[in-house]
Design a protein around this motif. Structure first.
Motif, PDB file in Angstrom:
ATOM      1  N   HIS A  26       0.810  -1.211   0.000  1.00  0.00           N
ATOM      2  CA  HIS A  26       0.000   0.000   0.000  1.00  0.00           C
ATOM      3  C   HIS A  26       0.847   1.265   0.000  1.00  0.00           C
ATOM      4  O   HIS A  26       0.335   2.350   0.268  1.00  0.00           O
ATOM      5  CB  HIS A  26      -0.934   0.005   1.218  1.00  0.00           C
ATOM      6  N   TYR A  30       0.098   6.620  -6.400  1.00  0.00           N
ATOM      7  CA  TYR A  30      -1.183   6.149  -6.913  1.00  0.00           C
ATOM      8  C   TYR A  30      -1.864   7.293  -7.655  1.00  0.00           C
ATOM      9  O   TYR A  30      -1.628   8.464  -7.381  1.00  0.00           O
ATOM     10  CB  TYR A  30      -2.084   5.608  -5.802  1.00  0.00           C
ATOM     11  N   TYR A  58       1.047  10.037  -2.838  1.00  0.00           N
ATOM     12  CA  TYR A  58       2.143   9.153  -2.488  1.00  0.00           C
ATOM     13  C   TYR A  58       1.961   8.698  -1.044  1.00  0.00           C
ATOM     14  O   TYR A  58       1.819   9.525  -0.144  1.00  0.00           O
ATOM     15  CB  TYR A  58       3.491   9.868  -2.632  1.00  0.00           C
ATOM     16  N   ASN A  59       1.929   7.375  -0.833  1.00  0.00           N
ATOM     17  CA  ASN A  59       1.862   6.799   0.512  1.00  0.00           C
ATOM     18  C   ASN A  59       3.278   6.475   0.959  1.00  0.00           C
ATOM     19  O   ASN A  59       3.942   5.625   0.364  1.00  0.00           O
ATOM     20  CB  ASN A  59       1.006   5.529   0.531  1.00  0.00           C
ATOM     21  N   GLU A  67      -1.875  13.645  -0.540  1.00  0.00           N
ATOM     22  CA  GLU A  67      -2.796  13.467  -1.662  1.00  0.00           C
ATOM     23  C   GLU A  67      -3.222  14.812  -2.235  1.00  0.00           C
ATOM     24  O   GLU A  67      -3.489  15.759  -1.494  1.00  0.00           O
ATOM     25  CB  GLU A  67      -4.032  12.691  -1.203  1.00  0.00           C
ATOM     26  N   ASN A 139     -11.288   2.376   1.649  1.00  0.00           N
ATOM     27  CA  ASN A 139     -10.539   1.905   0.490  1.00  0.00           C
ATOM     28  C   ASN A 139     -10.552   0.382   0.475  1.00  0.00           C
ATOM     29  O   ASN A 139     -10.402  -0.250   1.520  1.00  0.00           O
ATOM     30  CB  ASN A 139      -9.093   2.411   0.576  1.00  0.00           C
ATOM     31  N   SER A 141      -8.753  -2.914  -1.633  1.00  0.00           N
ATOM     32  CA  SER A 141      -7.794  -3.406  -2.622  1.00  0.00           C
ATOM     33  C   SER A 141      -8.445  -4.544  -3.399  1.00  0.00           C
ATOM     34  O   SER A 141      -8.734  -5.593  -2.836  1.00  0.00           O
ATOM     35  CB  SER A 141      -6.530  -3.913  -1.926  1.00  0.00           C
ATOM     36  N   HIS A 145      -2.645  -4.024  -7.457  1.00  0.00           N
ATOM     37  CA  HIS A 145      -2.457  -2.641  -7.877  1.00  0.00           C
ATOM     38  C   HIS A 145      -3.748  -1.838  -8.018  1.00  0.00           C
ATOM     39  O   HIS A 145      -3.711  -0.617  -8.052  1.00  0.00           O
ATOM     40  CB  HIS A 145      -1.711  -2.585  -9.215  1.00  0.00           C
ATOM     41  N   ASN A 147      -7.409  -0.432  -6.785  1.00  0.00           N
ATOM     42  CA  ASN A 147      -8.162  -0.134  -5.566  1.00  0.00           C
ATOM     43  C   ASN A 147      -9.430   0.629  -5.910  1.00  0.00           C
ATOM     44  O   ASN A 147      -9.451   1.421  -6.858  1.00  0.00           O
ATOM     45  CB  ASN A 147      -7.333   0.753  -4.626  1.00  0.00           C
ATOM     46  N   HIS A 182      -8.449   3.714  -8.295  1.00  0.00           N
ATOM     47  CA  HIS A 182      -7.083   4.162  -8.580  1.00  0.00           C
ATOM     48  C   HIS A 182      -6.117   2.999  -8.739  1.00  0.00           C
ATOM     49  O   HIS A 182      -6.378   1.883  -8.307  1.00  0.00           O
ATOM     50  CB  HIS A 182      -6.573   5.144  -7.516  1.00  0.00           C
ATOM     51  N   TYR A 183      -5.020   3.331  -9.386  1.00  0.00           N
ATOM     52  CA  TYR A 183      -3.957   2.354  -9.620  1.00  0.00           C
ATOM     53  C   TYR A 183      -2.803   2.672  -8.677  1.00  0.00           C
ATOM     54  O   TYR A 183      -2.316   3.796  -8.635  1.00  0.00           O
ATOM     55  CB  TYR A 183      -3.478   2.420 -11.080  1.00  0.00           C
ATOM     56  N   GLN A 184      -2.380   1.687  -7.901  1.00  0.00           N
ATOM     57  CA  GLN A 184      -1.268   1.817  -6.968  1.00  0.00           C
ATOM     58  C   GLN A 184      -0.003   1.286  -7.661  1.00  0.00           C
ATOM     59  O   GLN A 184       0.075   0.128  -7.991  1.00  0.00           O
ATOM     60  CB  GLN A 184      -1.560   0.998  -5.700  1.00  0.00           C
TER      61      GLN A 184
END
Length: 185
Positions: A26, A30, A58-59, A67, A139, A141, A145, A147, A182-184
């Motif tokens: 995670h 993203y 960015y996590n 974000e 959220n 998953s 990738h 979410n 979204h795409y991680q």
């Protein structure tokens, strides 16, 4: 709005019943988009319509990230008048991982706001300003990738008139209840 809620609940139930075998990462960048219900409230009146959004961030780890989020309305006007609203926010985001699939998040930060009115046969009026944004969400998953998320953001601030130098300033709330994907990386 009822149909949107039913679809969202159905999607979350489907993803809750599926097993995600691999441990999902995670962290990292993203980027995604959202669709939902945007509402503008000011001085006792309220208008709403469809909202479109884009977000990314960015996590740094499982619990903290930064974000950026932008959402815009479709035409909120009635009759011959056109009306639109939007915001752009930058926030720190705090996440609690419930398990490998589900997480809840909260965020607070600053945002720019805009509202544009185009009355029939009159001059366009632009209102701009800054405010505070608050947001919460869930959220899920779907894959390593991909979410989905269900979130609610509200921006509170003062919108200043472009033409009237303080005579038409208004306190406004712009909120967005949206389903995003979204795409991680």
């Amino acid at each position: 709005m009822k149909r949107f809620t039913i679809v969202t609940a159905s999607l979350l139930a489907v993803f809750a019943s599926s097993n995600v075998a691999a441990a999902n990462d995670h962290t990292g960048f993203y980027v995604g988009g959202s669709l939902g219900q945007l509402k503008l409230k000011s001085e006792g009146s309220s208008i709403d319509g469809t909202g479109f959004g884009a977000y990314g961030g960015y996590n740094f780890n499982d619990w903290f990230g930064l974000e950026a989020n932008m959402f815009l309305s479709g035409d909120l006007g009635e009759g011959d008048a056109d009306f639109g609203a939007g915001t752009f926010a930058l926030t720190p985001k705090f996440t609690y991982q419930i398990n490998d699939t589900f997480a809840v998040y909260g965020k607070v930060g600053i945002a720019s706001m805009v509202a544009v009115a185009s009355p029939a046969n009159e001059r366009d009026e632009d209102f701009t300003g800054f405010g505070w944004v608050y947001g919460v969400g869930v959220n899920a998953s779907v894959t390593e990738h991909l979410n989905i998320r269900l979130g609610y953001d509200i921006v509170k601030g003062e919108l200043d008139s472009e033409h009237y130098d303080g005579d038409k300033n208004i306190d406004a709330d712009i909120s967005n209840f949206a389903l995003g994907m979204h795409y991680q990386f």
